[in-house]
Scaffold this motif. Structure first.
Motif, PDB file in Angstrom:
ATOM      1  N   PRO A  49      24.241  -8.761  -3.865  1.00 50.88           N
ATOM      2  CA  PRO A  49      25.316  -9.589  -3.296  1.00 50.88           C
ATOM      3  C   PRO A  49      26.364  -9.912  -4.350  1.00 50.88           C
ATOM      4  N   PRO A  50      27.574 -10.281  -3.939  1.00 46.24           N
ATOM      5  CA  PRO A  50      28.623 -10.630  -4.901  1.00 46.24           C
ATOM      6  C   PRO A  50      28.253 -11.895  -5.664  1.00 46.24           C
ATOM      7  N   SER A  51      28.830 -12.030  -6.849  1.00 45.12           N
ATOM      8  CA  SER A  51      28.534 -13.210  -7.665  1.00 45.12           C
ATOM      9  C   SER A  51      29.055 -14.465  -6.988  1.00 45.12           C
ATOM     10  N   PRO A  52      28.415 -15.617  -7.232  1.00 42.96           N
ATOM     11  CA  PRO A  52      28.843 -16.878  -6.610  1.00 42.96           C
ATOM     12  C   PRO A  52      30.313 -17.183  -6.844  1.00 42.96           C
ATOM     13  N   ALA A  53      30.817 -16.848  -8.018  1.00 42.56           N
ATOM     14  CA  ALA A  53      32.207 -17.148  -8.343  1.00 42.56           C
ATOM     15  C   ALA A  53      33.163 -16.460  -7.384  1.00 42.56           C
ATOM     16  N   GLY A  54      32.758 -15.298  -6.878  1.00 43.72           N
ATOM     17  CA  GLY A  54      33.621 -14.567  -5.978  1.00 43.72           C
ATOM     18  C   GLY A  54      33.410 -14.906  -4.526  1.00 43.72           C
ATOM     19  N   GLN A  55      32.437 -15.806  -4.238  1.00 41.93           N
ATOM     20  CA  GLN A  55      32.118 -16.084  -2.846  1.00 41.93           C
ATOM     21  C   GLN A  55      32.245 -17.548  -2.445  1.00 41.93           C
ATOM     22  N   GLN A 115      26.618  -0.998   3.099  1.00 40.33           N
ATOM     23  CA  GLN A 115      26.786   0.349   3.635  1.00 40.33           C
ATOM     24  C   GLN A 115      28.161   0.949   3.373  1.00 40.33           C
ATOM     25  N   LYS A 116      29.176   0.127   3.229  1.00 38.49           N
ATOM     26  CA  LYS A 116      30.531   0.632   3.025  1.00 38.49           C
ATOM     27  C   LYS A 116      31.022   0.410   1.593  1.00 38.49           C
ATOM     28  N   SER A 117      30.091   0.186   0.683  1.00 34.43           N
ATOM     29  CA  SER A 117      30.463  -0.016  -0.717  1.00 34.43           C
ATOM     30  C   SER A 117      29.378   0.570  -1.603  1.00 34.43           C
ATOM     31  N   LEU A 135       0.813  -1.208   0.000  1.00 32.28           N
ATOM     32  CA  LEU A 135       0.000   0.000   0.000  1.00 32.28           C
ATOM     33  C   LEU A 135       0.848   1.260   0.000  1.00 32.28           C
ATOM     34  N   VAL A 136       1.826   1.306   0.899  1.00 31.40           N
ATOM     35  CA  VAL A 136       2.651   2.502   1.046  1.00 31.40           C
ATOM     36  C   VAL A 136       3.980   2.124   1.692  1.00 31.40           C
ATOM     37  N   SER A 137       5.015   2.876   1.382  1.00 32.85           N
ATOM     38  CA  SER A 137       6.316   2.664   2.015  1.00 32.85           C
ATOM     39  C   SER A 137       6.378   3.494   3.290  1.00 32.85           C
ATOM     40  N   VAL A 138       6.430   2.811   4.417  1.00 34.10           N
ATOM     41  CA  VAL A 138       6.443   3.482   5.716  1.00 34.10           C
ATOM     42  C   VAL A 138       7.871   3.516   6.254  1.00 34.10           C
ATOM     43  N   GLY A 139       8.328   4.685   6.679  1.00 35.56           N
ATOM     44  CA  GLY A 139       9.654   4.790   7.268  1.00 35.56           C
ATOM     45  C   GLY A 139      10.761   4.693   6.231  1.00 35.56           C
ATOM     46  N   LYS A 140      11.977   4.786   6.716  1.00 36.62           N
ATOM     47  CA  LYS A 140      13.136   4.731   5.837  1.00 36.62           C
ATOM     48  C   LYS A 140      13.580   3.290   5.607  1.00 36.62           C
ATOM     49  N   VAL A 141      14.106   3.045   4.428  1.00 31.75           N
ATOM     50  CA  VAL A 141      14.666   1.739   4.101  1.00 31.75           C
ATOM     51  C   VAL A 141      16.192   1.878   4.107  1.00 31.75           C
ATOM     52  N   LYS A 142      16.814   1.362   5.143  1.00 30.06           N
ATOM     53  CA  LYS A 142      18.261   1.475   5.276  1.00 30.06           C
ATOM     54  C   LYS A 142      18.950   0.345   4.518  1.00 30.06           C
ATOM     55  N   LEU A 143      20.104   0.656   3.959  1.00 28.34           N
ATOM     56  CA  LEU A 143      20.876  -0.359   3.240  1.00 28.34           C
ATOM     57  C   LEU A 143      21.306  -1.471   4.195  1.00 28.34           C
ATOM     58  N   PRO A 144      21.347  -2.716   3.706  1.00 29.21           N
ATOM     59  CA  PRO A 144      21.880  -3.814   4.529  1.00 29.21           C
ATOM     60  C   PRO A 144      23.327  -3.532   4.916  1.00 29.21           C
ATOM     61  N   PRO A 145      23.784  -4.095   6.035  1.00 32.34           N
ATOM     62  CA  PRO A 145      25.163  -3.854   6.507  1.00 32.34           C
ATOM     63  C   PRO A 145      26.225  -4.118   5.435  1.00 32.34           C
ATOM     64  N   ALA A 146      26.019  -5.138   4.611  1.00 38.13           N
ATOM     65  CA  ALA A 146      27.023  -5.507   3.611  1.00 38.13           C
ATOM     66  C   ALA A 146      27.179  -4.453   2.519  1.00 38.13           C
TER      67      ALA A 146
END
Length: 222
Positions: A197-203, A190-192, A177-188
């Motif tokens: 997510p990274p590709s499977p080959a890199g993980q 926030q610094k990039s 219905l509506v976007s309530v509040g802020k949507v914060k970036l996941p921890p992974a």
């Protein structure tokens, strides 16, 4: 949307993930509007029956709820009014069509991955352009619902929870219905500048993606 990284393979993986999220988003919207459409049709029937006061008097006596007929009629009218505003049936069809367009690009991505020699910057750029053409015609997306679809794709691919958005119950409840509040970036993220997510080959070596996953949550044949 963040810019794409340089390597064609990395661009293709990011595109593939974003297409899966977009497909989930429009399927969720389609199902939501289909439910509203069905409720609206049921409400029409209820309002048609509201002329038969005897029927409502019977239910009022049966349940012991005062003014039950008025409450039912009011609820039915609200559902119909909402349907008139959003045109639920038409909206469901629009999201169905958008989901199919994203699926068509996903098919093209799968074909391109099947021929590694064709994974070039030009071919990937063409697929990205197709995606952007569809997005140009989209209505503004609901941020919370998009985040929920992102989380669903992260879980389907077997990634860590650090790649998921942290959303409260109220946000999830009202997401269609509506976007309530802020949507914060996941921890992974926030610094990039990453948004997927990274590709499977890199993980695989780091153990982020379980063996046999990393392709939309489907197990690969051994």
């Amino acid at each position: 949307m963040q810019g794409y990284v340089d390597a064609p393979e990395a661009k293709l993986y990011q595109l593939k993930f974003e297409l899966a999220v977009s497909r989930r988003y429009h399927h969720a919207r389609q199902k939501f509007f289909e439910r509203i459409d069905r409720l609206s049709k049921l409400s029409s029937l209820v309002l048609a029956l509201s002329a038969a006061d005897m029927a409502f008097d019977f239910f009022e006596k049966l349940t012991g709820v005062p003014y039950l007929n008025l409450l039912i009629a009011l609820l039915a009218a609200l559902v119909m009014a909402f349907d008139m505003v959003v045109s639920a049936g038409k909206s469901a069809k629009q999201h169905h069509d958008l989901a199919r367009q994203f699926i068509d690009i996903q098919i093209s991505v799968e074909k391109l991955e099947g021929d590694v020699g064709k994974i070039t910057g030009l071919n990937v750029a063409r697929l990205i352009a197709e995606k952007l053409k569809i997005e140009k015609e989209e209505e503004p997306q609901l941020d919370v619902l998009t985040a929920l679809c992102h989380n669903a794709e992260v879980r389907a691919r077997g990634y860590s929870e650090k790649y998921q958005f942290d959303l409260c119950f109220g946000q999830r409840l009202l997401s269609n219905l509506v976007s309530v509040g802020k949507v914060k970036l996941p921890p992974a993220y926030q610094k990039s500048e990453d948004t997927v997510p990274p590709s499977p080959a890199g993980q695989l070596s780091a153990g982020e993606v379980p063996i046999g996953q990393g392709d939309g949550g489907k197990e690969k044949d051994s």
